[in-house]
Write a protein that holds these residues in place. Structure first.
Motif, mmCIF file in Angstrom:
data_model
loop_
_atom_site.group_PDB
_atom_site.id
_atom_site.type_symbol
_atom_site.label_atom_id
_atom_site.label_comp_id
_atom_site.label_asym_id
_atom_site.label_seq_id
_atom_site.Cartn_x
_atom_site.Cartn_y
_atom_site.Cartn_z
ATOM 1 N N ALA A 156 0.820 -1.206 0.000
ATOM 2 C CA ALA A 156 0.000 0.000 0.000
ATOM 3 C C ALA A 156 0.860 1.264 0.000
ATOM 4 N N ILE A 157 1.937 1.227 0.765
ATOM 5 C CA ILE A 157 2.845 2.383 0.829
ATOM 6 C C ILE A 157 3.537 2.586 -0.520
ATOM 7 N N MET A 158 4.070 1.495 -1.079
ATOM 8 C CA MET A 158 4.758 1.596 -2.370
ATOM 9 C C MET A 158 3.789 1.991 -3.481
ATOM 10 N N GLY A 159 2.587 1.433 -3.446
ATOM 11 C CA GLY A 159 1.587 1.772 -4.453
ATOM 12 C C GLY A 159 1.176 3.228 -4.392
ATOM 13 N N THR A 160 1.059 3.755 -3.187
ATOM 14 C CA THR A 160 0.719 5.166 -3.004
ATOM 15 C C THR A 160 1.787 6.073 -3.600
ATOM 16 N N ILE A 161 3.037 5.757 -3.309
ATOM 17 C CA ILE A 161 4.151 6.562 -3.813
ATOM 18 C C ILE A 161 4.205 6.501 -5.333
ATOM 19 N N TYR A 162 3.996 5.312 -5.894
ATOM 20 C CA TYR A 162 4.034 5.163 -7.360
ATOM 21 C C TYR A 162 2.892 5.920 -8.010
ATOM 22 N N ALA A 163 1.683 5.777 -7.480
ATOM 23 C CA ALA A 163 0.522 6.461 -8.058
ATOM 24 C C ALA A 163 0.684 7.971 -7.991
ATOM 25 N N ARG A 164 1.260 8.446 -6.910
ATOM 26 C CA ARG A 164 1.424 9.894 -6.729
ATOM 27 C C ARG A 164 2.543 10.462 -7.592
ATOM 28 N N ASP A 165 3.714 9.825 -7.568
ATOM 29 C CA ASP A 165 4.886 10.421 -8.194
ATOM 30 C C ASP A 165 5.103 10.023 -9.647
ATOM 31 N N VAL A 166 4.581 8.870 -10.057
ATOM 32 C CA VAL A 166 4.735 8.445 -11.453
ATOM 33 C C VAL A 166 3.450 8.670 -12.246
ATOM 34 N N MET A 167 2.309 8.324 -11.641
ATOM 35 C CA MET A 167 1.034 8.455 -12.339
ATOM 36 C C MET A 167 0.392 9.827 -12.166
ATOM 37 N N GLY A 168 0.894 10.618 -11.209
ATOM 38 C CA GLY A 168 0.403 11.986 -11.052
ATOM 39 C C GLY A 168 -0.901 12.130 -10.299
ATOM 40 N N VAL A 169 -1.254 11.153 -9.444
ATOM 41 C CA VAL A 169 -2.474 11.239 -8.635
ATOM 42 C C VAL A 169 -2.128 11.946 -7.329
ATOM 43 N N ALA A 170 -2.766 13.067 -7.070
ATOM 44 C CA ALA A 170 -2.377 13.909 -5.943
ATOM 45 C C ALA A 170 -2.527 13.210 -4.591
ATOM 46 N N HIS A 171 -3.634 12.547 -4.365
ATOM 47 C CA HIS A 171 -3.896 11.925 -3.062
ATOM 48 C C HIS A 171 -4.543 10.561 -3.305
ATOM 49 N N PRO A 172 -3.756 9.556 -3.679
ATOM 50 C CA PRO A 172 -4.304 8.271 -4.121
ATOM 51 C C PRO A 172 -5.172 7.573 -3.069
ATOM 52 N N ALA A 173 -6.351 7.146 -3.488
ATOM 53 C CA ALA A 173 -7.234 6.370 -2.617
ATOM 54 C C ALA A 173 -6.824 4.904 -2.679
ATOM 55 N N GLN A 199 -4.212 1.755 10.337
ATOM 56 C CA GLN A 199 -3.257 2.367 11.256
ATOM 57 C C GLN A 199 -2.021 2.923 10.546
ATOM 58 N N THR A 200 -2.094 3.020 9.222
ATOM 59 C CA THR A 200 -0.951 3.509 8.439
ATOM 60 C C THR A 200 -1.231 4.935 7.978
ATOM 61 N N PRO A 201 -0.688 5.936 8.665
ATOM 62 C CA PRO A 201 -1.045 7.331 8.368
ATOM 63 C C PRO A 201 -0.544 7.850 7.027
ATOM 64 N N SER A 202 0.452 7.192 6.426
ATOM 65 C CA SER A 202 1.036 7.707 5.183
ATOM 66 C C SER A 202 0.227 7.337 3.946
ATOM 67 N N ILE A 203 -0.893 6.611 4.119
ATOM 68 C CA ILE A 203 -1.735 6.262 2.974
ATOM 69 C C ILE A 203 -3.158 6.744 3.198
ATOM 70 N N ASN A 204 -3.887 6.901 2.111
ATOM 71 C CA ASN A 204 -5.290 7.318 2.160
ATOM 72 C C ASN A 204 -6.161 6.070 2.020
ATOM 73 N N PHE A 205 -6.264 5.315 3.115
ATOM 74 C CA PHE A 205 -6.974 4.034 3.066
ATOM 75 C C PHE A 205 -8.472 4.242 3.128
ATOM 76 N N GLN A 206 -9.184 3.645 2.154
ATOM 77 C CA GLN A 206 -10.630 3.836 2.037
ATOM 78 C C GLN A 206 -11.428 2.554 2.266
ATOM 79 N N GLY A 207 -10.770 1.485 2.715
ATOM 80 C CA GLY A 207 -11.499 0.268 3.034
ATOM 81 C C GLY A 207 -11.441 -0.791 1.951
ATOM 82 N N ASN A 208 -12.412 -1.705 2.006
ATOM 83 C CA ASN A 208 -12.472 -2.817 1.056
ATOM 84 C C ASN A 208 -12.987 -2.376 -0.310
ATOM 85 N N ILE A 209 -12.695 -3.190 -1.312
ATOM 86 C CA ILE A 209 -13.263 -3.003 -2.641
ATOM 87 C C ILE A 209 -13.513 -4.380 -3.254
#
Length: 344
Positions: A156-173, A199-209
């Motif tokens: 989740a942490i790595m995915g957030t960083i990739y989505a934000r910095d490579v894909m350009g998503v400002a605040h990835p859900a 409990q991971t503050p560095s990600i924007n966790f929105q639950g199950n999908i």
């Protein structure tokens, strides 16, 4: 920048691989080191105008085939294009490695010859999935069949960083793949991972999908184990191809439908483009200490070109340093997160 490219990997190698390398070198201005059998690569290069392009050939006499056991092949085929390419990166002679060959082979070669980022428990493959809103990044899509909750947290942490910095998503859900959207749904892995992600503050966790919701664009990043992720992606890809084939067959049965399809040709072309994942460049093997891109085995020249683009962009964005920082922050917070409640 020098990108090492496995010229022998993939269903359409070496023709499509070399063609994609030529396009990338011309468009992105990078050096693309073609790793493989020199005689074969030279034949393909002669088919293109390579004047002014930097396309050195790095000899590798062996190829890791799709049907080989990855770990064993990496250890025994020390002069394979995958191993030689990864060693180029390890020696800092190239900044990234790209292959459309055996996914397990790329993972094994990457771990053995490049190594993991400090603190990373398991590298994960992150791949794009077309949605109504653009693309959702899914990981893991095949590197790890069995994982633990702490692995999912790192995904989740790595995915957030990739989505934000490579894909350009400002605040990835971020969401976790489950069989129900309500908290508490899922197997033990999902339930325990859910609590950890909360409990991971560095990600924007929105639950199950649920899988049916991914195409709607409800999440920017979806985390799951590599077994489930690989099945989801392959099933979705096959379903999309089936629908395209069925629609084509039905249109051909009716002259009136064929006229309608002709009139809608431009719109149908745009639909095809939106559903085509080749311009995303394949999956990135996140968690290694250098950039490794695993393109789809059926990649054409267009897909290889974009795989090289993604490699270049990941290096320019200093993706690896950002991942290392993100993991380090969580490691510092982890003791407090798991601290036992005080007795009263």
């Amino acid at each position: 920048m020098n990108i090492a490219l496995d010229a022998m990997g993939g269903d359409n190698a070496p023709e499509a691989i070399v063609a994609g390398a030529v396009e990338a070198a011309r468009i992105y201005g990078v050096t693309v080191s073609l790793v493989g059998r020199p005689d074969v690569i030279e034949v393909e290069l002669k088919k293109h105008n390579t004047q002014g392009l930097d396309l050195p050939i790095v000899a590798a006499s062996q190829v890791i085939e799709m049907n080989e056991k990855p770990a064993a092949a990496v250890r025994t085929k020390t002069d394979s294009s995958m191993v030689v390419g990864c060693k180029l990166v390890k020696r800092n002679e190239a900044q990234a490695f790209v292959s459309a060959g055996n996914t397990g082979g790329a993972l094994a070669a990457g771990i053995l010859h490049i190594g993991r980022i400090k603190g990373i428990l398991r590298p994960a493959l992150i791949g794009p999935f077309p949605t109504l809103k653009g693309a959702c990044m899914i990981l893991d899509v095949g590197a790890n069949a069995d994982v633990r909750p702490e692995h999912i947290q790192q995904f989740a942490i790595m995915g957030t960083i990739y989505a934000r910095d490579v894909m350009g998503v400002a605040h990835p859900a971020v969401r976790i793949l489950s069989n129900g959207e309500e908290a508490g749904k899922g197997n033990q892995l999902v339930i325990e991972s859910f609590k950890l992600l909360e409990q991971t503050p560095s990600i924007n966790f929105q639950g199950n999908i649920e899988s049916k919701e991914i195409p709607t664009g409800l999440a920017d990043v979806v985390v799951t184990d590599g077994f489930t992720g690989n099945i989801f992606v392959k099933t979705a890809e096959t379903t999309a191809r089936l629908m395209t084939q069925v629609i084509t067959e039905e249109i051909k049965k009716s002259p009136l439908a064929m006229v309608g399809a002709l009139l809608a040709r431009k719109s149908l072309g745009r639909v095809r483009e939106r559903m085509d994942d080749s311009h995303y460049g394949g999956a990135v093997l996140l968690g290694l200490s250098s950039v490794v891109i695993v393109a789809h085995g059926r990649s054409n020249a267009f897909a290889i070109r974009h795989a090289i683009r993604v490699a270049k962009q990941s290096v320019e964005q200093d993706l690896l340093t950002k991942i290392q920082r993100g993991i380090a922050v969580v490691e510092q917070e982890q003791p407090a997160t798991h601290a036992a409640p005080s007795s009263s």
